[in-house]
Design a protein around this motif. Structure first.
Motif, short mmCIF file in Angstrom:
data_model
loop_
_atom_site.label_atom_id
_atom_site.label_comp_id
_atom_site.label_asym_id
_atom_site.label_seq_id
_atom_site.Cartn_x
_atom_site.Cartn_y
_atom_site.Cartn_z
N THR A 1 -11.13 5.39 4.15
CA THR A 1 -9.82 5.89 3.77
C THR A 1 -8.85 5.92 4.95
O THR A 1 -7.67 5.68 4.79
N ASN A 2 -9.39 6.19 6.17
CA ASN A 2 -8.49 6.11 7.31
C ASN A 2 -9.15 5.47 8.53
O ASN A 2 -8.75 5.70 9.66
N ARG B 1 1.89 -0.52 15.21
CA ARG B 1 2.09 -0.68 13.78
C ARG B 1 1.02 -1.63 13.24
O ARG B 1 0.76 -2.68 13.83
N ILE B 2 0.40 -1.26 12.14
CA ILE B 2 -0.60 -2.14 11.53
C ILE B 2 -0.06 -2.68 10.22
O ILE B 2 0.45 -1.92 9.39
N PRO C 1 -0.71 5.93 4.82
CA PRO C 1 -1.21 6.18 3.47
C PRO C 1 -2.74 6.01 3.39
O PRO C 1 -3.32 5.21 4.12
N VAL C 2 -3.35 6.80 2.53
CA VAL C 2 -4.80 6.75 2.38
C VAL C 2 -5.17 5.45 1.66
O VAL C 2 -4.59 5.10 0.64
N ILE D 1 0.82 -1.21 0.00
CA ILE D 1 0.00 0.00 0.00
C ILE D 1 0.85 1.26 0.00
O ILE D 1 0.34 2.35 0.09
N GLY D 2 2.15 1.09 -0.11
CA GLY D 2 3.02 2.26 -0.23
C GLY D 2 3.16 3.03 1.06
O GLY D 2 3.00 4.26 1.08
N GLY D 3 3.45 2.37 2.14
CA GLY D 3 3.69 3.08 3.40
C GLY D 3 3.30 2.21 4.58
O GLY D 3 2.84 1.08 4.41
N GLN D 4 3.47 2.75 5.77
CA GLN D 4 3.20 1.98 6.98
C GLN D 4 1.99 2.57 7.70
O GLN D 4 1.87 3.79 7.84
N LEU D 5 1.06 1.74 8.13
CA LEU D 5 -0.11 2.20 8.87
C LEU D 5 0.17 2.12 10.37
O LEU D 5 0.87 1.22 10.84
#
Lengths: 322, 645, 336
Positions: free
Chosen positions: B574-575, B593-594, B542-543, B523-527
């Motif tokens: 989205t978030n 961290r997800i 990232p959204v 997803i292009g990043g860390q949640l």
């Protein structure tokens, strides 16, 4: 109208109709063909064992193969007890790989040559040596030294080729069914002697006299590696040898069955001559620091009636040489 | 009633019967469907099919005995089959008549004159029969020559033959002896160098040119699919047969050659006609002139179908009994009688000994040559999947006449004529292609084998196909095995949930099974967790594309997820993420961290269950080169192709 | 026979033509007669050709004999074994397979085939009553109401769930109609009558727990791997409500006293190794250890043959009360 010609024509027509009818009806087959044409019924492999020699085994300790094997046979009554004058003897050696004798992956040429001489001295009319190796057959017999050694000793080498194989089915077997077997040399022999080195084997745990018969199979035999113990059991059912010679003068302890390094080998100074291949393999297992129980094919071969794993219960002779 | 009218009726009758059989070869129980219509009857009447399989296999299979009737009638009456029965011949005659109506009598007389090229068909016949005879010859050569009785018997037989030959004075005994000696020496020399196992092989190729199989496959595969549709609907969806172009082109060439010479195919090419020519050589009845009255007007040649020159010395073996000469002769000279023609006749087929030997030898030699490619052995092509019940390849090639009946009847249209993938011998033989058709090869269907006229595909029972009842021990028939292409498979290669192949596997228990795997989603990043309220998480990072992760296939794990199983996402904004149930009992630490995970069910094939039916390949959503494909590995018909024990 | 050409057809020619035409007619008739002799390929398409794929007894016998009622089976019974179970119930198979699943028999029943509503019966053979009760209790649906036909049965809007002897039974209807609900009750009743009657339907493990504060219908049996700890099998759990706190009690009967106390100590050690801390607080229950684990409290002890304790208690006080009650109850049970 020419009467003679007309009669001739009628005769010819009548004959043609009869011939066509006879052929058509004679060769008529209302049933569809079988899924597999079973061509195997005719081929039988004889029992090469000698009834009165059943259950004899000699474990000889020594480092000189030629002398030790001679003594071991002597202890069992001499080669004359196995090979009668005029008989044709087949030696099934292990020439599986095109590797030099020093690496211990194949039967040692000295041993093979000695057994050839013993047979000839016993009066054998013809001694042949064969194996269907994994690498190119000609190279295998050349590089292992077996080819030259046995020719010098007076035997012939049979290099396997397609026409020497016949499709064969092991009676009550599950795997070796309608399978190409190196049949021609077997059909031309009265006695068969198996010669195998003691080797570690990645798949079966050990490769000794029973696994040695694998070299009589042709075709895509690698498929049997999926159930190696059963196929060894069926090989034990397929070949009832006159006698087997298990060479544990040095044993391949690791990286079998190819080895490739001297460090895989260990001097174990033992040579087994036995009319019971199961007993021979059970005795050989100890040289690899294994118990016969570690090798399932031994129990399976015993269950199939190919021999007795408890070699100490047999007519066992132990000799020490040199 | 004029005899040619009767002939025309007969031709039309058999032509319509043939067309009816083509239509009725549709699997089903309606009156216009297969039911019990004897759709193979015309093939069975064709003695070339019977003779070819007889030479190749040593037996005459079931219905092919009908061919004997044709043979006997031909021996007595001549080539009645060509002029009265053959539907392909009828087509040629009709087209020839249409095309040549306007041509002048003189031209037609010239065109219908006997042509030396008509001998070619005999060479073709001899070549094809030679190719089929390899096995028979090799069986004959396996006579144990070392047995003294056999040798004595053979020598005595040969001597007797020589004696007879010398007495009849037709061929000198010397020549015979030379021939025998030549063959004996030849076989001895060959025996010295070769074991013979590869020198001879049989391959049945008569079907390539045999008019009945040719017409069947041309109509069934290249014509019916074109007209099938509105008025008559034989198949639920349009039939497809890849590589059919050559077959159709060949057919239309044969048809259009009638524009040059009527019945061109019959006169120059047809091996069945050649066989009838040989058989009818000594027929009791023959067409010919009576002793007086011929004015050499040429009317008989004008409409001659066989090109046999009834006006002069008639070529009896070329006469197709069209009876046109009888009808057009104004002088009542022509007749169908026991006597030979008064003007003389030539009844021997026009093929010289040289040509005969050349054709025969090349036929015998061609097959072992083709086999050198190893297609029936080591280099067999696993993409050629034969129908269920097909014989082992060598025996299959000894029986298949390429008539296309299996392809026609196949309810799912998965059986297609092979191109060159089955070797030069295997051209137009049946092979399965699961990209085409309406489904894979149906487990409950045994149509192809029950329609095969020569048992190249055995007529199996449903029990045998499924491996039940009496066939419990040997298990179901496998025509191949499915392999997953992990580089193209949606879950394996792209992390997209898909278990279409597993769902569609018709075998029970399923041959395709899945193993679960959680794989991180790109997803292009860390949640990170911003806050948690019950089972609703607000996240930083990232959204997320709205909706994409709400399918139930997506999960999250927190802080690497080592101590807890992943939790399923029921809704992803989205978030925000809503989880199923109370997945995390203790509130996770904020800033946690997800990892967004996708739950995949990765397909595997169980080789002991898969029967190679190809339903999975047919259904695979990767449409071009499927991500699961069947090859003939592990097929039951060849033990050598066994993959697992 | 001699035929010669004429401008007009002669007698022979006409006769011959007649013979040939007669032959053609015969051929036509023969072909027509032949078509009624159905090709095996076509026979194989008929539904009855595929029936023998099922064992005949299974095909004929309905799972529940509904003769005399207005319910009738309308599909052949189907049988699934551990290898094929997931074909029927997909992902839910894991729960059954890990709980001793033997076989599943299913069949559809209806009162009126044309009405379009029917119910499907699922009979899971779970080998033991414990296993059957376990899968029953672990899947208890939200909003279920206890059924009065047999013990251990409950209903949802369109379904009935029951555990009976070795069997766990589900009847799922196509809609929530009263008609279907009645029919389900009837099916379940017939099933119970033909499978040992109500005596076979004893409630397992219920007497292990004190009644005070017990949440109704909360009894569960976890056959294996309870609370994520591998050694914990055959664990009964119940929900309690004590002083407004919801908490879980668990009890498991072990082989003997020693086994119970060993397991108790081992489980305590495992919790501690996962980061639980011992709370220095007396419970006045012998051998009990109180632990704080994340935000909840765990109490583990053994009483005679029983391993017992309180799981994930939000309040320490409530946990201690429950532990004392549990220990007291088990002492009485153990004495019996």
């Amino acid at each position: 109208m020419d009467r003679r010609e007309f009669l001739g024509r009628c005769t010819r027509a009548g004959l043609s109709v009869t011939a066509a009818g006879a052929l058509g009806i004679g060769l008529y087959d209302g049933k569809p063909p079988e899924a597999f044409s079973d061509t195997t019924a005719s081929v039988k492999i004889p029992d090469f064992s000698i009834a009165e020699m059943k259950g004899r085994i000699c474990i000889a300790r020594g480092t000189d193969r030629s002398a030790t094997v001679r003594q071991a046979f002597e202890a069992l009554g001499g080669m004359k007890a196995f090979v009668k004058p005029g008989e044709r003897v087949l030696l099934k050696v292990n020439a599986a790989f095109a590797s030099p004798p020093a690496l211990g992956a194949t039967s040692h040429p000295d041993l093979v040559a000695s057994v050839v001489r013993l047979c000839i001295d016993a009066g054998a009319s013809r001694v042949t040596v064969t194996d269907n190796p994994i690498n190119d057959p000609a190279s295998c017999f050349a590089l292992t030294g077996i080819g030259a050694a046995v020719r010098q000793a007076g035997a012939d080498v049979v290099i396997p080729r397609a026409s020497l194989f016949q499709r064969f089915t092991v009676d009550k077997g599950r795997l070796i069914r309608d399978w190409p077997v190196l049949f021609d040399p077997l059909a031309r022999a009265d006695r068969i002697i198996g010669l195998a080195p003691v080797k570690d084997h990645h798949r079966s745990g050990a490769s000794m006299t029973l696994k040695n018969w694998y070299g009589l199979l042709g075709g895509r035999r690698n498929i049997f590696h999926q159930d190696i113990h059963t196929v060894i059991q069926e090989l034990a059912m397929m070949i009832r040898p006159t006698v087997v010679v298990l060479d544990g003068t040095t044993s391949m302890m690791t990286n079998g069955p190819t080895g490739g390094s001297l460090s895989d080998l260990k001097p174990t100074g033992t040579l087994v001559v036995s009319t019971d291949p199961v007993a021979a393999d059970a005795a050989g297992a100890t040289l690899l620091d294994k118990r016969p129980d570690d090798l399932p094919f031994i129990a399976k071969a015993q269950d199939a009636g190919a021999g007795i794993a408890d070699y100490r219960s047999l007519d066992l002779k132990e000799i020490q040489f040199g | 009633m004029r005899i040619i009218t009767t002939r025309r009726i007969s031709q039309i009758f058999f032509f319509l019967l043939f067309l009816w059989f083509c239509v009725a070869s549709t699997l089903g129980e309606q009156w216009w469907q297969l039911r019990g219509w004897p759709v193979n009857w015309l093939i069975q009447l064709d003695p070339l099919v019977g003779l070819g399989t007889l030479l190749a296999t040593g037996t005459l299979y079931a219905g092919l005995l009908w061919g004997l009737l044709t043979v006997v009638l031909t021996l007595l009456l001549g080539r009645f089959f060509c002029g009265w029965l053959c539907p392909f011949g009828a087509l040629h005659q009709a087209v020839g008549w249409l095309a040549n109506r306007g041509r002048k009598a003189k031209v037609m007389i010239a065109v219908n004159r006997y042509h030396r090229g008509q001998g070619v068909k005999y060479a073709i016949l001899v070549f094809l029969l030679g190719a089929a005879a390899g096995d028979l010859i090799s069986r004959l050569l396996r006579i144990p020559f070392d047995a003294p009785v056999t040798v004595a018997g053979i020598v005595i037989l040969l001597l007797m033959l020589c004696a007879i030959a010398t007495r009849l004075g037709k061929r000198s005994g010397k020549r015979w002896m030379t021939g025998v000696a030549f063959i004996a020496i030849g076989s001895m020399v060959l025996g010295l160098f070769a074991d013979g196992s590869r020198l001879l092989a049989a391959s049945l190729q008569t079907g390539l040119l045999d008019p009945i199989p040719l017409f069947y496959r041309s109509v069934n595969l290249t014509l019916l699919p074109l007209v099938d549709g509105q008025l008559i609907s034989l198949a639920p969806s349009s039939r497809i047969y890849p590589g059919i172009f050559a077959m159709g082109a060949f057919f239309w060439t044969a048809v259009f050659l009638n524009l040059i010479i009527p019945r061109f195919y019959c006169r120059f090419v047809c091996p069945l006609g050649a066989l009838f020519g040989v058989l009818g050589k000594n027929a009791l009845y023959r067409v010919g002139q009576k002793a007086e009255g011929c004015t050499v007007c040429g009317d008989c040649d004008h409409h001659c179908e066989g090109g046999c020159e009834p006006s002069s010395v008639i070529h009896t073996d070329e006469c197709v009994l069209c009876m046109n000469c009888l009808d057009s002769c104004r002088h009542e000279v022509m007749g169908y009688r026991l006597q030979p023609s008064a003007a003389g006749e030539i009844s021997a087929p026009d093929i010289s000994k040289r040509e005969f030997v050349a054709a025969l030898t090349s036929g015998i030699v061609a097959v072992p040559l083709a086999r050198l490619a190893g297609g029936t052995g080591e280099t067999w092509n696993p993409t050629v999947i034969r129908p269920p019940g097909a014989l082992p390849e060598v025996e299959f090639l000894q029986r298949c006449i390429k008539c296309g009946q299996c392809m026609r009847v196949c309810p799912t249209n998965v059986i297609h004529p092979a191109g060159l993938q089955a070797g030069i011998e295997g051209i137009w033989t049946p092979a399965l292609n699961f990209r085409m058709g309406t489904s894979g090869c149906q487990r409950g269907c045994i149509a192809c084998g029950n329609l095969c006229p020569t048992a190249a595909i055995r007529p199996i029972a449903l029990d045998e196909r499924l491996g039940i009842g009496d066939f419990e021990l040997q298990g179901p028939i496998r025509i191949g095995m499915a392999f997953v292409d992990r580089g193209r498979c949606l879950p394996w290669a792209m992390g997209r949930p898909c278990i279409v192949c597993q769902e569609n596997c018709p075998v029970s228990p399923k041959a395709i099974f899945t193993r679960e795997e959680f794989r991180p989603v790109r997803i292009g990043g860390q949640l990170h967790i911003r806050s948690m309220d019950g089972n609703r998480l607000t996240i930083d990072g990232p959204v997320l594309p709205s909706g994409q992760f709400s399918t139930g296939d997506y999960y999250i794990s927190i802080n690497g997820g080592s101590d807890m199983p992943p939790a399923r996402i029921t809704e992803a904004g989205t978030n925000t993420i809503t989880l199923e149930g109370s997945a995390f009992v203790e509130p996770a630490a904020t800033e946690g961290r997800i990892d967004l995970l996708v739950r995949l069910q990765l397909p595997f094939v169980d080789p002991t269950r898969c029967i190679g039916c190809g339903v999975c390949e047919h259904e695979c959503p990767v449409k071009t080169r499927r991500a699961i494909r069947v090859t003939a590995e592990n097929e039951t018909r060849e033990r050598r192709h066994q993959l697992v024990l | 026979m001699e035929t010669t050409g004429h401008p007009r057809p002669g007698k022979t020619e006409t006769r011959l033509s007649a013979v040939i035409l007669a032959i053609l007619v015969m051929i036509g008739a023969g072909v027509y007669l032949r078509q009624s002799h159905i090709n095996p390929a076509v026979v194989a398409l008929r539904p009855e050709a595929h029936r023998h794929a099922l064992p005949p007894d299974l095909y004929q016998a309905a799972l529940i004999d509904t003769k005399g009622s207005r319910i009738a089976p309308f599909s052949p019974p189907e049988r699934f074994d551990p290898d094929t179970l997931y074909e029927k119930i997909n992902g839910r198979a894991d729960l059954y397979l890990s709980s001793g699943f033997v076989s599943l028999n299913t069949q559809r029943f209806t009162m009126d085939e044309t009405a379009g509503n029917w119910m499907e019966l699922f009979v899971y053979d779970m080998a033991t009553p414990e296993n059957a009760f376990s899968v029953f209790s672990m899947q208890r649906r939200e909003g279920a109401r206890t059924d009065d036909i047999v013990p251990n049965a409950y209903r949802t809007e369109n379904a009935l769930f029951m555990t009976h002897g070795n069997v766990y039974l589900e009847i799922i209807g196509t809609d929530a109609s009263e008609d279907l609900q009645q029919a389900m009750g009837l099916l379940a009743q017939v099933f119970v009558q033909t499978h040992g009657g109500t005596t076979a339907a004893r409630v397992l493990g219920a007497d292990l727990f004190p009644e005070d504060g017990l949440a109704p219908e909360s009894l569960q049996l976890i056959t294996a791997n309870a609370f994520g700890y591998e050694q914990l099998n055959q664990i009964y759990t119940c929900e309690y409500n004590i002083d407004g706190t919801r908490l879980t009690a668990f009890v498991s009967e072990r082989q003997n006293t020693e086994d119970a106390s060993v397991l108790s100590v081992e489980y305590q050690q495992t919790l501690l190794s996962y980061g639980a801390t011992v709370v220095d607080s007396s419970v006045s229950v012998d051998s009990a250890t109180v632990m704080h684990f994340f935000d909840t409290y765990e109490i583990v002890f053994s009483r005679g043959r029983y391993l017992a304790g309180v799981h994930e208690a939000g309040s320490l006080e409530a946990a201690k009360i429950l532990a004392r009650r549990l220990a007291g109850h088990l002492e009485v049970s153990d004495g019996k």
